[in-house]
Each structure stands twice: as C-alpha cells, then as structure tokens.
Design an enzyme around this catalytic site. Structure first.
Site, PDB file in Angstrom:
ATOM      1  CB  THR A  40      21.140  58.419  83.628  1.00 15.82           C
ATOM      2  OG1 THR A  40      21.012  58.655  82.226  1.00 15.82           O
ATOM      3  CG2 THR A  40      22.571  58.027  83.938  1.00 15.82           C
ATOM      4  CB  ALA A 127      17.341  48.360  66.300  1.00 16.29           C
ATOM      5  CD  GLU A 164       7.364  51.672  76.498  1.00 14.58           C
ATOM      6  OE1 GLU A 164       7.144  52.406  75.530  1.00 14.58           O
ATOM      7  OE2 GLU A 164       7.834  50.526  76.402  1.00 14.58           O
ATOM      8  CG  ASP A 176      13.221  55.776  75.025  1.00 16.83           C
ATOM      9  OD1 ASP A 176      14.360  56.271  75.144  1.00 16.83           O
ATOM     10  OD2 ASP A 176      12.978  54.574  75.268  1.00 16.83           O
TER      11      ASP A 176
HETATM   12  C1  GLA Z   1      15.161  52.043  77.238  1.00 16.41           C
HETATM   13  C2  GLA Z   1      14.150  52.806  78.054  1.00 16.41           C
HETATM   14  C3  GLA Z   1      14.662  54.230  78.367  1.00 16.41           C
HETATM   15  C4  GLA Z   1      16.060  54.154  78.988  1.00 16.41           C
HETATM   16  C5  GLA Z   1      16.983  53.286  78.140  1.00 16.41           C
HETATM   17  C6  GLA Z   1      18.327  53.095  78.776  1.00 16.41           C
HETATM   18  O1  GLA Z   1      15.303  52.650  75.976  1.00 16.41           O
HETATM   19  O2  GLA Z   1      12.928  52.928  77.348  1.00 16.41           O
HETATM   20  O3  GLA Z   1      13.755  54.883  79.206  1.00 16.41           O
HETATM   21  O4  GLA Z   1      16.005  53.701  80.304  1.00 16.41           O
HETATM   22  O5  GLA Z   1      16.419  52.007  77.904  1.00 16.41           O
HETATM   23  O6  GLA Z   1      19.017  54.292  78.860  1.00 16.41           O
END
Ligand code: GLA
Length: 397
Positions: A40, A127, A164, A176
């Site tokens: 999302t 992971a 990133e 993240d």
């Molecule tokens: C990865 C991406 C996040 C997010 C998740 C899925 O971790 O880095 O930004 O989109 O996938 O929720």
C-alpha cells in the site's frame, strides 16, 4: 541494545581492518516487521509496521579524504568508493546502499567527506525485514553525525528512499525507511504514506507476541515482479481516472467506486486494485483493533490480508503459504500473513503468549518435514528507532 557478542565482533573487525578504533562512533538501525498494509505504501496508502529487534550495526569514523571504505560482516568482504566518482557496482551489490545514500546526500546539496566503517548486525538479508533500508538508514545517520548535517528524521527517510529508488533501482514506497527512523519502542507505527504523518500505537500487551517465521527462501526485490505490481497499480489509476479524474493513487479509490467501474479494468488489474483498496481498509481496522486491544480482530484482518496477497495480488509463494497454514494449525495463533514484498522471505504471526513454545515446535517441525529447510523462528518486540549507540571510540561492548 544490540547483542554484546555482535558489537565485540564489529569492534575487533574494525581494529583489524582499519588498525585502531580511534574516533569511531556506533550506530544501530532496526529492520522492520510490517504487521499489516502490504504494497500500500507506493499507492499513497496506510501501513502499520514496527521496528524489529534485529538490527544493522555500524562502527564508523571520518576520513580526511573523499573515500568511503566499508567492510561488511554479512558478506565477509571489503569494498570502497570515491565520493567524487559514485557509480553503481554490479559486482558488489551490497555496497550500493552506502553509495546510494552518499549520492542522495550529495544530490541534495549536503557536504560530506569520506568515512570508514564496519557494518554488521543480525537482520537476515532478503528475509522481508528490510535489511536494505536499515543499512541505508545506518549510513545516512553516520554521515549526518560525522559531518554535522542536522537533518530531520523525516527528511533522512526521504533521502534514503531516494537512494533506494533512484540509485539501487527499486521503485519502493516510504514504509521501510520511515519505520527504521521513526518507530517507537513498545509501539506499532501507523503511517499515512501520503502525508508521512505517523502515530505510535502502544503494543505491549503481555498476552500476545509477534513471531517472525523466516522461510529461508530468498528473492531479490529488484526482481521484475515488484516493478510489475507498481506498474499494474499505475495502470489501474490510469484507467479509473477516465471516470474519477481527481484520483492520483489507488488510495483515493473507495471499494464502491472500484466495483462501479470494475468492467473498465482487465481482470488482473481489477484484482490488484482490489487488494490495495481492501488492504487500506484492513489497516484502519487493525489500528482500531490494536487501540482497543482486540487481538482476535487484529488476527482476523491479518489472515484476510494474507488471502488477498495470495489471491488478488499474487505475491505469495508455496513456502509462505505453507508457513501460514502451519501457523494457523497451532491453537493460540490469532493471525498469520506474509510480511514485506513477498515471493519469499518471512511471515508475521500474532500468537498468544501461552502458545509460543508450542508454536515454535510445531511450525519448525512441520516446515522442516515438508521442505527440508530449517526455518528461522523468532519472537520480536517492537524496538526503538535507529540512533547512536555510542559516540566514543573507547566504547567497550
Ligand atoms: C518492500 C518495499 C516496501 C513495500 C513492501 C511491500 O519491502 O521496500 O516499500 O512496498 O515491499 O509492502
């Protein structure tokens, strides 16, 4: 606080590679476990992660030149680059996170110089616990402390995210990096990915625990599937815009609107959009459930999230489904779902405290018997956001 043995290893390695530990500072940046709200974030929606107890640790000091030298304990390798000649390194992909952060800071006009560092820690790589964002955050904080950049945390998260997206090449959302920088100990982080407004929701009830199950199956997120999902969501927005001209992201679409214009969308695109629209609703339900400590309800929406990720968004895998099924067979499991980008990586489970030992035993055995792989199963409490462990080279772990 990171484990002592881990810090000792890093200190010894630093002294071995860089001769002494004079002027070294120590930083930690946690990985994250997303409780709910998957895929999302790049749709401007809602997420509810927490910082994991697993974290990246960095011992780092300034250099007098423009070189960056890094030793990675995960890869047992050293790599270096010049701040004046940053370019993507296809041979040692792990260094690109440090390079990306340096590039992003320089692009934004910050003045930085060289550093030397040892990076280690216990976030399992690949992971689904976002080791990459944790590494980015650790380096961003390192430059910020060592070169006195005075950057707000939200801005740091944006700079890491840019690294990133534009340097490493994963078109991810903000979840993240924000989790690692703005999470709170003993709390889940409710984040609106549009405004980046966030709220910490206490999550310290002794009756339940968050358990992470690592399938040990790895998949690179830079893989085309993640890109493809991002594109499919844009395609849904493009098609729906004909009828709903004001929308910019799937966040703006209600379930009723999606149903109304269902026939305008190819079947796959419709299902992708249905996942996002329903997942945003589930996050809001989960937040309410957590605030009211209604863990049964919280578990139900976690289960529903997994079904939607599996059937509508199609980012699960045989191993993730197996892990979720095994977890659900344990009495005392309240909810189970894949966490992170999917295709491999880990699941997150909400388990009654009294059932933890049974859960570990049963899921471990079941998974090992079915796949031959020994899964990583660990309990994680919501940890604190990234920060300085010690500002001193004399630090004795
Ligand atoms: C990865 C991406 C996040 C997010 C998740 C899925 O971790 O880095 O930004 O989109 O996938 O929720």
């Amino acid at each position: 606080m990171p484990k002592r043995a881990q810090l000792k290893t890093i200190k010894e390695k630093f002294q071995e590679v860089f001769r002494d530990s004079h002027g070294v500072i120590w930083l930690r940046a946690p990985g994250r476990v997303n409780l709910i709200g998957e895929h999302t974030d790049y749709n401007d929606g809602f997420v509810l992660p927490m910082a994991a107890q697993q974290e990246i640790v960095l011992a780092v000091r300034r250099r007098q030149d423009f070189r960056v030298r890094v030793y990675s304990l995960h890869y047992a390798q050293e790599s270096e680059f010049d701040l004046e000649k940053i370019s993507f390194d296809a041979r040692r992909p792990w260094i690109n996170y440090a390079q990306g952060v340096a590039w992003s800071l320089l692009e934004a006009g910050y003045r930085i110089g060289g550093i030397e560092a040892v990076v280690g820690g216990d976030v399992p790589i690949g992971a689904g616990l976002s080791s990459s964002a944790a590494v980015e955050v650790a380096f961003a904080l390192a430059f910020s402390h060592l070169y006195d950049l005075q950057i707000e945390r939200e801005e740091l998260a944006r700079l890491c995210n840019r690294a990133e997206r534009e340097f490493v090449g994963l078109p991810c959302g903000m979840m993240d990096q924000v989790s690692s920088l703005l999470a709170g100990e003993g709390a889940a982080l409710f984040l609106d990915c549009r405004s980046l407004e966030c709220r910490l929701i206490p999550f310290e009830n002794e009756a339940v625990r968050i358990v992470i199950c690592d399938t040990q199956v790895r998949r690179e997120l830079t893989d085309s599937a993640y890109h493809q999902r991002v594109e499919e969501c844009s395609e849904a927005v493009r098609l729906l815009k004909r009828h709903l001209p004001r929308i910019t992201h799937l966040r703006d679409v209600s379930r009723r609107q999606l149903e109304e214009f269902r026939d305008e969308l190819p079947e796959v695109i419709y299902r992708r959009a249905r996942h996002i629209v329903s997942e945003d609703e589930r996050v809001l339900t989960a937040v309410e459930a957590l605030e009211g400590e209604d863990f049964e309800e919280f578990g139900r929406v976690m289960d529903a999230s997994h079904e939607s990720l599996k059937k509508d968004y199609e980012v699960s895998s045989r191993e993730l489904d197996l892990m979720v099924d095994l977890a659900r067979e344990v009495s005392g499991t309240l909810g189970a779902r894949l966490t992170g980008g999917g295709f491999g990586g880990a699941t997150v489970n909400l388990v009654a405290f009294s059932a933890i030992e049974r859960f570990k035993r049963q899921v471990f055995q079941g998974y090992k018997t079915a796949t031959g792989l020994a899964p990583g199963i660990f309990v994680s409490r919501p940890a604190a956001a990234a920060g300085l462990i010690s500002g001193s080279g004399d630090f004795n772990p």
